[in-house]
Design a protein around this motif. Structure first.
Motif, PDB file in Angstrom:
ATOM      1  N   ALA A  13       0.841  -1.202   0.000  1.00  0.00           N
ATOM      2  CA  ALA A  13       0.000   0.000   0.000  1.00  0.00           C
ATOM      3  C   ALA A  13       0.879   1.255   0.000  1.00  0.00           C
ATOM      4  CB  ALA A  13      -0.925  -0.012   1.221  1.00  0.00           C
ATOM      5  N   GLY A  14       1.996   1.181   0.715  1.00  0.00           N
ATOM      6  CA  GLY A  14       2.929   2.305   0.754  1.00  0.00           C
ATOM      7  C   GLY A  14       3.520   2.597  -0.623  1.00  0.00           C
ATOM      8  N   TRP A  15       3.855   1.548  -1.343  1.00  0.00           N
ATOM      9  CA  TRP A  15       4.400   1.737  -2.695  1.00  0.00           C
ATOM     10  C   TRP A  15       3.357   2.377  -3.604  1.00  0.00           C
ATOM     11  CZ3 TRP A  15       6.733  -3.868  -3.454  1.00  0.00           C
ATOM     12  CH2 TRP A  15       7.882  -3.989  -2.653  1.00  0.00           C
ATOM     13  N   VAL A  16       2.105   1.906  -3.497  1.00  0.00           N
ATOM     14  CA  VAL A  16       1.030   2.475  -4.316  1.00  0.00           C
ATOM     15  C   VAL A  16       0.899   3.971  -4.011  1.00  0.00           C
ATOM     16  CG1 VAL A  16      -1.465   2.479  -4.713  1.00  0.00           C
ATOM     17  CG2 VAL A  16      -0.227   0.301  -4.570  1.00  0.00           C
ATOM     18  N   ALA A  17       0.979   4.300  -2.708  1.00  0.00           N
ATOM     19  CA  ALA A  17       0.853   5.703  -2.296  1.00  0.00           C
ATOM     20  C   ALA A  17       1.975   6.548  -2.900  1.00  0.00           C
ATOM     21  CB  ALA A  17       0.859   5.801  -0.769  1.00  0.00           C
ATOM     22  N   GLN A  18       3.116   5.906  -3.157  1.00  0.00           N
ATOM     23  CA  GLN A  18       4.234   6.629  -3.778  1.00  0.00           C
ATOM     24  C   GLN A  18       4.096   6.702  -5.303  1.00  0.00           C
ATOM     25  OE1 GLN A  18       7.778   4.517  -2.490  1.00  0.00           O
ATOM     26  NE2 GLN A  18       7.262   4.786  -0.343  1.00  0.00           N
ATOM     27  N   GLY A  19       2.981   6.168  -5.821  1.00  0.00           N
ATOM     28  CA  GLY A  19       2.747   6.254  -7.261  1.00  0.00           C
ATOM     29  C   GLY A  19       3.258   5.067  -8.057  1.00  0.00           C
ATOM     30  N   GLU A  20       3.700   4.019  -7.353  1.00  0.00           N
ATOM     31  CA  GLU A  20       4.195   2.825  -8.041  1.00  0.00           C
ATOM     32  C   GLU A  20       3.033   1.939  -8.492  1.00  0.00           C
ATOM     33  OE1 GLU A  20       7.283   1.136  -8.688  1.00  0.00           O
ATOM     34  OE2 GLU A  20       8.450   1.249  -6.840  1.00  0.00           O
ATOM     35  N   THR A  21       3.257   1.190  -9.564  1.00  0.00           N
ATOM     36  CA  THR A  21       2.352   0.102  -9.915  1.00  0.00           C
ATOM     37  C   THR A  21       2.830  -1.135  -9.158  1.00  0.00           C
ATOM     38  OG1 THR A  21       2.052   1.056 -12.098  1.00  0.00           O
ATOM     39  CG2 THR A  21       1.412  -1.256 -11.816  1.00  0.00           C
ATOM     40  N   VAL A  22       1.867  -1.855  -8.555  1.00  0.00           N
ATOM     41  CA  VAL A  22       2.245  -2.949  -7.653  1.00  0.00           C
ATOM     42  C   VAL A  22       1.391  -4.182  -7.939  1.00  0.00           C
ATOM     43  CG1 VAL A  22       2.405  -3.649  -5.222  1.00  0.00           C
ATOM     44  CG2 VAL A  22       2.905  -1.287  -5.860  1.00  0.00           C
ATOM     45  N   ALA A  23       2.023  -5.343  -7.856  1.00  0.00           N
ATOM     46  CA  ALA A  23       1.289  -6.611  -7.916  1.00  0.00           C
ATOM     47  C   ALA A  23       1.543  -7.382  -6.630  1.00  0.00           C
ATOM     48  CB  ALA A  23       1.725  -7.442  -9.117  1.00  0.00           C
ATOM     49  N   LEU A  24       0.556  -8.217  -6.294  1.00  0.00           N
ATOM     50  CA  LEU A  24       0.662  -9.066  -5.099  1.00  0.00           C
ATOM     51  C   LEU A  24       0.630 -10.520  -5.544  1.00  0.00           C
ATOM     52  CD1 LEU A  24      -1.836  -7.924  -2.323  1.00  0.00           C
ATOM     53  CD2 LEU A  24       0.660  -8.025  -2.162  1.00  0.00           C
ATOM     54  N   ALA A  25       1.552 -11.305  -5.025  1.00  0.00           N
ATOM     55  CA  ALA A  25       1.527 -12.746  -5.251  1.00  0.00           C
ATOM     56  C   ALA A  25       1.237 -13.417  -3.916  1.00  0.00           C
ATOM     57  CB  ALA A  25       2.862 -13.217  -5.802  1.00  0.00           C
ATOM     58  N   THR A  26       0.314 -14.386  -3.916  1.00  0.00           N
ATOM     59  CA  THR A  26      -0.076 -15.068  -2.679  1.00  0.00           C
ATOM     60  C   THR A  26      -0.018 -16.572  -2.897  1.00  0.00           C
ATOM     61  OG1 THR A  26      -1.647 -13.270  -2.257  1.00  0.00           O
ATOM     62  CG2 THR A  26      -1.887 -15.248  -0.918  1.00  0.00           C
ATOM     63  N   VAL A  27       0.638 -17.278  -1.994  1.00  0.00           N
ATOM     64  CA  VAL A  27       0.603 -18.742  -2.035  1.00  0.00           C
ATOM     65  C   VAL A  27      -0.809 -19.175  -1.695  1.00  0.00           C
ATOM     66  CG1 VAL A  27       1.464 -20.881  -0.974  1.00  0.00           C
ATOM     67  CG2 VAL A  27       3.017 -18.940  -1.320  1.00  0.00           C
ATOM     68  N   VAL A  28      -1.467 -19.933  -2.602  1.00  0.00           N
ATOM     69  CA  VAL A  28      -2.831 -20.363  -2.298  1.00  0.00           C
ATOM     70  C   VAL A  28      -2.907 -21.844  -1.944  1.00  0.00           C
ATOM     71  CG1 VAL A  28      -3.965 -18.533  -3.582  1.00  0.00           C
ATOM     72  CG2 VAL A  28      -3.427 -20.657  -4.752  1.00  0.00           C
ATOM     73  N   GLN A  29      -1.923 -22.620  -2.369  1.00  0.00           N
ATOM     74  CA  GLN A  29      -1.971 -24.048  -2.035  1.00  0.00           C
ATOM     75  C   GLN A  29      -0.573 -24.619  -2.111  1.00  0.00           C
ATOM     76  OE1 GLN A  29      -5.115 -25.762  -4.330  1.00  0.00           O
ATOM     77  NE2 GLN A  29      -5.538 -27.379  -2.844  1.00  0.00           N
ATOM     78  N   THR A  30      -0.311 -25.565  -1.234  1.00  0.00           N
ATOM     79  CA  THR A  30       0.998 -26.233  -1.265  1.00  0.00           C
ATOM     80  C   THR A  30       0.794 -27.732  -1.134  1.00  0.00           C
ATOM     81  OG1 THR A  30       1.314 -26.216   1.122  1.00  0.00           O
ATOM     82  CG2 THR A  30       2.082 -24.268  -0.055  1.00  0.00           C
TER      83      THR A  30
END
Lengths: 107, 236
Positions: A13-30
């Protein structure tokens, strides 16, 4: 599990606030022995910043590449990494586990 | 993730409300439960995810859904604003614990000694009753003073705290067990108290004792065998 993943959200969220484009990767299954449990997050910025992890470091590069695509297209992706032990030197998990990762753009 | 979902997720986190982020993996559609309405199978998965603090995968209407719990932080309540507490606090925080230090002795529990930490100066039984330890709370008593430690342990033993530890030698603990027995606690309840506190790493310094304590808290939380080691039997 959510104990530290939430700090990644704050960083993202901090990066977005700085004007960056951001992606999130989440482990959904192992499956089998994978280093990070479901819910673990990696934030990736268009400028190449990384925070958090979705593995012990083996697949972060490939996930970051996919994240750049998702940032460009806006389309989320589900990535699967699973390797047998003999394939462990390719992009994958050296431990031989399998992991599914969801990649989405913060929009 | 939409900015609006992220903002609400962050707000729930700030308000210490448990919330599950539910994502349809095929297209990234998301909702937050319980704030948003969800179909019954997803609600069930969200309840389970929050209760077990473990993510769930659900198939519903031909799509894969990921249910990601976001529980409030674990809590560590330290009774006794002593040197070991000062060492313990900065180890507990990166492990995901929201730390509160309880000590009515204002000279000890100062913002100077515990920068940025919630300090409670009330008597320990009132403080503990107020803090109401739950199953995501660990309690450690470090004052070495029965007047302060005992009331805190008394309240903790009546709670669902997942970890209760008390600093003190075996001899000190035997006397403590006798006193707490008089307060009506049975052997089973008293066996919940980890004392001598911490994993046995031959800790000497305050930092080493802090490390042994927080390692034991993690071991108990994760169900590790180390967290269940046999201690010398306590008797009243």
């Amino acid at each position: 599990m959510s104990d530290t993943s939430e700090d990644i959200l704050a960083t993202a969220a901090g990066w977005v606030a700085q004007g960056e484009t951001v992606a999130l990767a989440t482990v959904v299954q192992t499956w089998g022995s994978s280093p990070r449990p479901a819910g673990s997050r990696l934030a990736i910025s268009a400028s190449g910043r990384l925070a958090g992890s979705v593995s012990g470091g083996c697949i972060e590069g490939a996930v970051a590449d996919a994240a750049q695509q998702t940032m460009a297209s806006g389309t989320p992706q589900v990535l699967s990494f699973g390797v047998s032990d003999e394939m462990a030197w390719e992009v994958g998990l050296a431990c031989g586990g399998k992991v599914k990762v969801f990649v989405e753009k913060l929009a | 993730m939409k900015a609006e979902i992220l903002a609400r997720l962050q707000a729930a986190r700030a308000a210490k409300q448990p919330v599950a982020l539910v994502t349809r993996l095929t297209d990234g559609l998301q909702l937050l439960w319980p704030q948003d309405e969800a179909p019954a199978p997803l609600v069930d998965a969200a309840r389970t995810a929050l209760a077990d603090d473990a993510a769930q995968n659900v198939e519903w209407e031909g799509a894969a859904w990921f249910v990601h719990p976001h529980n409030p932080p674990l809590r560590l309540i330290i009774v006794g604003a002593v040197h070991i507490a000062q060492a313990l606090v900065p180890m507990a925080q990166p492990l995901g614990f929201a730390v509160t230090v309880v000590d009515p002795r204002r000279a000890w529990a100062t913002a100077d000694r515990f920068p940025g930490i919630t300090l409670i100066h009330e008597w320990t039984d009132d403080a503990m009753a107020q803090l109401a330890p739950d199953s995501r709370t660990a309690v450690v008593t470090l004052t070495h003073d029965p007047k302060l430690d005992d009331p805190a342990l008394d309240v903790s033993l009546k709670s669902a705290a997942f970890y209760i530890g008390a600093l003190g030698s075996r001899r000190t603990h035997a006397k403590r067990v006798a006193r707490l027995t008089e307060l009506g606690h049975g052997p089973e309840a008293l066996a919940r108290i980890k004392s001598p506190v911490g994993l046995d790493i031959e800790a000497v310094t305050a930092a080493e004792i802090g490390l042994s304590i927080i390692a034991e808290v993690v071991a108990v939380r994760r169900g590790a065998a180390l967290g269940n080691r046999e201690r010398a039997p306590v008797s009243a």
